[in-house]
Motif scaffolding. Structure first.
Motif, mmCIF file in Angstrom:
data_model
loop_
_atom_site.group_PDB
_atom_site.id
_atom_site.type_symbol
_atom_site.label_atom_id
_atom_site.label_comp_id
_atom_site.label_asym_id
_atom_site.label_seq_id
_atom_site.Cartn_x
_atom_site.Cartn_y
_atom_site.Cartn_z
ATOM 1 N N UNK A 139 -7.740 -0.706 -3.805
ATOM 2 C CA UNK A 139 -8.548 0.305 -4.493
ATOM 3 C C UNK A 139 -8.899 1.448 -3.547
ATOM 4 N N UNK A 140 -9.279 1.119 -2.305
ATOM 5 C CA UNK A 140 -9.630 2.148 -1.323
ATOM 6 C C UNK A 140 -8.422 3.033 -1.012
ATOM 7 N N UNK A 141 -7.255 2.396 -0.871
ATOM 8 C CA UNK A 141 -6.040 3.161 -0.573
ATOM 9 C C UNK A 141 -5.691 4.100 -1.723
ATOM 10 N N UNK A 142 -5.817 3.614 -2.952
ATOM 11 C CA UNK A 142 -5.516 4.452 -4.117
ATOM 12 C C UNK A 142 -6.528 5.582 -4.228
ATOM 13 N N UNK A 143 -7.790 5.280 -3.950
ATOM 14 C CA UNK A 143 -8.838 6.315 -4.010
ATOM 15 C C UNK A 143 -8.532 7.457 -3.040
ATOM 16 N N UNK A 144 -8.073 7.118 -1.848
ATOM 17 C CA UNK A 144 -7.713 8.153 -0.868
ATOM 18 C C UNK A 144 -6.608 9.059 -1.409
ATOM 19 N N UNK A 145 -5.633 8.450 -2.070
ATOM 20 C CA UNK A 145 -4.536 9.227 -2.662
ATOM 21 C C UNK A 145 -5.082 10.178 -3.726
ATOM 22 N N UNK A 146 -5.965 9.654 -4.585
ATOM 23 C CA UNK A 146 -6.495 10.462 -5.680
ATOM 24 C C UNK A 146 -7.351 11.611 -5.148
ATOM 25 N N UNK A 154 0.836 -1.202 0.000
ATOM 26 C CA UNK A 154 0.000 0.000 0.000
ATOM 27 C C UNK A 154 0.871 1.252 0.000
ATOM 28 N N UNK A 155 1.884 1.254 0.867
ATOM 29 C CA UNK A 155 2.777 2.411 0.951
ATOM 30 C C UNK A 155 3.525 2.646 -0.348
ATOM 31 N N UNK A 156 3.961 1.552 -0.984
ATOM 32 C CA UNK A 156 4.679 1.680 -2.255
ATOM 33 C C UNK A 156 3.775 2.249 -3.343
ATOM 34 N N UNK A 157 2.542 1.739 -3.423
ATOM 35 C CA UNK A 157 1.613 2.232 -4.430
ATOM 36 C C UNK A 157 1.286 3.704 -4.179
ATOM 37 N N UNK A 158 1.173 4.077 -2.904
ATOM 38 C CA UNK A 158 0.897 5.478 -2.578
ATOM 39 C C UNK A 158 2.030 6.372 -3.061
ATOM 40 N N UNK A 159 3.276 5.941 -2.841
ATOM 41 C CA UNK A 159 4.409 6.753 -3.277
ATOM 42 C C UNK A 159 4.438 6.888 -4.798
ATOM 43 N N UNK A 160 4.205 5.782 -5.508
ATOM 44 C CA UNK A 160 4.261 5.799 -6.975
ATOM 45 C C UNK A 160 3.191 6.741 -7.547
ATOM 46 N N UNK A 161 1.949 6.565 -7.089
ATOM 47 C CA UNK A 161 0.867 7.369 -7.644
ATOM 48 C C UNK A 161 0.976 8.840 -7.241
ATOM 49 N N UNK A 162 1.447 9.089 -6.032
ATOM 50 C CA UNK A 162 1.629 10.478 -5.604
ATOM 51 C C UNK A 162 2.653 11.175 -6.495
ATOM 52 N N UNK A 163 3.778 10.503 -6.748
ATOM 53 C CA UNK A 163 4.802 11.089 -7.603
ATOM 54 C C UNK A 163 4.290 11.266 -9.026
ATOM 55 N N UNK A 219 1.108 11.642 -10.210
ATOM 56 C CA UNK A 219 0.078 12.660 -10.437
ATOM 57 C C UNK A 219 0.525 14.052 -9.997
ATOM 58 N N UNK A 220 1.438 14.152 -9.054
ATOM 59 C CA UNK A 220 2.003 15.469 -8.743
ATOM 60 C C UNK A 220 2.739 16.022 -9.957
ATOM 61 N N UNK A 221 3.430 15.132 -10.669
ATOM 62 C CA UNK A 221 4.149 15.564 -11.869
ATOM 63 C C UNK A 221 3.173 15.979 -12.963
ATOM 64 N N UNK A 222 2.095 15.198 -13.134
ATOM 65 C CA UNK A 222 1.096 15.549 -14.138
ATOM 66 C C UNK A 222 0.450 16.896 -13.819
ATOM 67 N N UNK A 223 0.134 17.119 -12.547
ATOM 68 C CA UNK A 223 -0.477 18.377 -12.147
ATOM 69 C C UNK A 223 0.451 19.558 -12.389
#
Length: 622
Positions: free
Chosen positions: A487-494, A448-457, A459-463
């Motif tokens: 899915x719930x963890x990724x949704x929170x990140x998004x 979960x932590x790894x996926x959070x780091x990947x997606x955060x990096x 989408x921050x870049x896309x933004x």
């Protein structure tokens, strides 16, 4: 350069007409921009005033030019000394800005070469890609890494040249496996003299320059002489080298006798799509071919597409002495002048009408036609699958960009995240991305932590880079490897990033973790399964497996690199020579880390100051 920076709502011919009064007859490049200052079209002109006047009048234009004119809210200009300079600048700007209505070459890969290095008494033969900074002789380009590898494999059989690095060469005390299987003459242990090895290098050079007939004759003469002197083992070795050389020539297929050096470029267009085939002929040998699918706007002519391709293809590549094209361009003389200026020698651009050159073009055109037919068939299938995916999961529209994420690690070590991309044209490998997991506070194995780091990096870049989502790099569907928890963890990140409007599907293994029994999770919806023989299920499985393959491959590469990394590499002042001296003296990096100052200063080339640096490096870390 001039630009209209006012926020005028006017667009079209009247806007363009306002610029005509400010222009003279200089050659140059112009940019047409929309009301949001986005570049619509980049063009060059021998006479800027005449070209822009043409747009301002109601003259006949291609359909895509009418659309450009209708959307133009402002223009920018850059004058040049010559039309040739304008052509070169135009193509550079097109590659850089990627305007909406220009023909655009989307595949910008570099091509590999064969390098025979000259920085060592016993030159190394190897594959090389990128800038030609290393001292040696370069042969190419080859159309693919596979074409280089096949040629290198056969060259090793024929000329027995080494492919090991200089460090490996210097460290060897006995011949390696390549010597045992007759792929190397083992110069590392003195099994061949420097003069004899250089003679083999010279033969390889002649072969790569197309002078293979003379070499084969020499080898045949040596083979007969060895046979007459009853040196049957040597005669058999020479026979094997002749066979290997023949295999290289036969594997190349087309080997034109009258064309020593050329790029053969053929274009085929159908249904608003285009395929360009490029064959590389060097030293009278076919060194492979590569196909391109440039983005073509509606109404673009064959001549326009070919000229745009030539300009962009050679913008960062050295052209050969001869470029054979299937279809003439708008101004062939100008294109040849631009390529000549770039190469620093004469470059001819020709449309063959007869003979061997026409046969080369005919073969390339046939390849272009067949490749485009296959691609259009694959695109139709892909479009159907994307439509089926949208229907199966109640998406608003078939996704145009799917991003699939996966992580790979061993108990948290060498953790990486992988992202693959797919769209209407299938997998888009140039858009794949890898993420080295950097989180220091992650618990080993915390997916979960790894996926959070990947997606955060991600989408921050896309933004940051494309906040308005207009660059085509934003996904409209995410596929996540995991069930409801993931899915719930990724949704929170998004939600945290403010991009929760992107559709997301979690792919879980399902009952007994069997392929075919996958369960699909979406926020706020019940778990869904697809029937076992549903093409959409196979499509999602392929995407998930590709993401897993990419993540695993990235992880293995990172792990291999970390295993081969020597801690001495990170110590300032310790270069290759001192590192060898330390390893020779102590036997291993671990022994170096345990050494005291007096032991370190006993090593040749290590003074007291450097010894202190080495000692402090290991002991401060501990």
């Amino acid at each position: 350069m001039s630009a209209d920076t006012s926020a005028s709502p006017r667009v079209g011919q009247s806007v363009i007409a306002d610029y005509v009064r400010t222009l003279d007859g200089s050659p140059g490049v112009y940019r047409m921009l929309d009301s949001q200052s986005r570049v619509l079209y980049v063009g060059k002109a021998k006479n800027l005033k005449n070209r822009v006047s043409n747009y301002a009048r109601g003259n006949a234009h291609a359909p895509h030019i009418y659309r450009v004119i209708a959307e133009t809210a402002s223009m920018m200009f850059l004058t040049t000394k010559t039309e040739t300079e304008a052509l070169l600048l135009e193509q550079n700007l097109i590659k850089q800005l990627k305007p909406k209505y220009n023909v655009l070459l989307r595949d910008d890969k570099s091509f590999p070469n064969i390098l025979v290095s000259k920085s060592h008494a016993f030159p190394q033969i190897k594959k090389h890609r990128g800038a030609k900074k290393e001292k040696g002789d370069y042969y190419g380009p080859f159309a693919s890494a596979g074409a280089v590898n096949r040629t290198l494999n056969q060259l090793q059989k024929v000329f027995l040249l080494r492919n090991c690095s200089d460090a490996t060469f210097d460290a060897r005390t006995r011949p390696c496996l390549l010597y045992q299987i007759k792929r190397c003459s083992a110069p590392c242990v003195g099994y061949i003299s420097e003069d004899d090895y250089k003679a083999s290098v010279k033969d390889a050079d002649q072969f790569l320059r197309g002078k293979s007939t003379a070499i084969q004759a020499q080898l045949a003469e040596q083979m007969h002489k060895a046979s007459e002197e009853m040196e049957f083992e040597r005669a058999a070795a020479l026979r094997d080298r002749i066979r290997a050389m023949t295999q290289v020539q036969s594997a190349q297929g087309i080997n034109p006798q009258g064309v020593a050096e050329a790029d053969v470029i053929a274009l085929h267009m159908d249904g608003g799509q285009a395929c360009v085939q490029v064959f590389f002929i060097r030293a009278n040998q076919n060194w492979g071919n590569h196909d391109y699918y440039p983005r073509v706007t509606s109404g673009a002519s064959v001549a326009e597409v070919m000229q745009a391709f030539l300009g962009q293809f050679y913008s960062d590549r050295e052209p050969p002495r001869l470029v054979l094209i299937s279809d003439d361009v708008e101004d062939r003389t100008l294109v040849a002048e631009a390529l000549t200026e770039k190469a620093g020698r004469k470059v001819e651009v020709a449309v063959p009408q007869r003979g061997e050159k026409l046969e080369l073009i005919a073969g390339a055109t046939r390849n272009a036609r067949e490749s485009l037919a296959r691609k259009m068939s694959e695109s139709a299938t892909q479009t159907k699958l994307l439509r089926g995916l949208a229907e199966a999961f109640d998406l608003e529209a078939p996704p145009q960009r799917i991003e699939v994420y996966d992580n790979s690690h061993i108990q948290g070590t060498n953790a990486v995240g992988g992202m693959i991309v797919a769209g209407p044209e299938g997998l888009i490998k140039s858009q794949y991305r890898k993420f080295n997991i950097k989180g220091d506070d992650l618990v080993p194995g915390d997916d979960f932590g790894m996926m959070k780091e990947v997606l955060t990096r991600r989408f921050k870049r896309l933004l940051k880079e494309d906040p308005d989502r207009e660059g085509g790099t934003w996904p409209d569907l995410l596929l996540i490897d995991g069930g409801q928890g993931q899915v719930s963890a990724v949704h929170e990140i998004m939600v945290e990033l403010g991009v929760e409007d992107i559709d997301m599907i979690g792919v879980a293994k399902g009952v007994d973790r069997d392929a075919g029994k996958e369960e699909f999770h979406r926020m706020g919806k019940t778990v869904k399964a697809l029937r076992h023989n549903d093409p959409v299920l196979y499509f999602v499985q392929r995407l998930r497996d590709e993401a897993h393959r990419f993540a695993i491959g990235t992880h293995r590469a990172k792990r291999a690199k970390s295993m081969s990394k020597n801690p001495l590499d990170d110590i300032p002042g310790v270069g290759a020579t001192r590192k060898r001296a330390l390893l020779a003296h102590f036997g291993s990096a671990k022994a170096v880390s345990r050494a005291n100052l007096s032991d370190l200063t006993a090593v040749d080339g290590i003074n007291e100051g450097l010894a202190e640096k080495i000692y402090d490096y290991f002991h401060e870390r501990g």
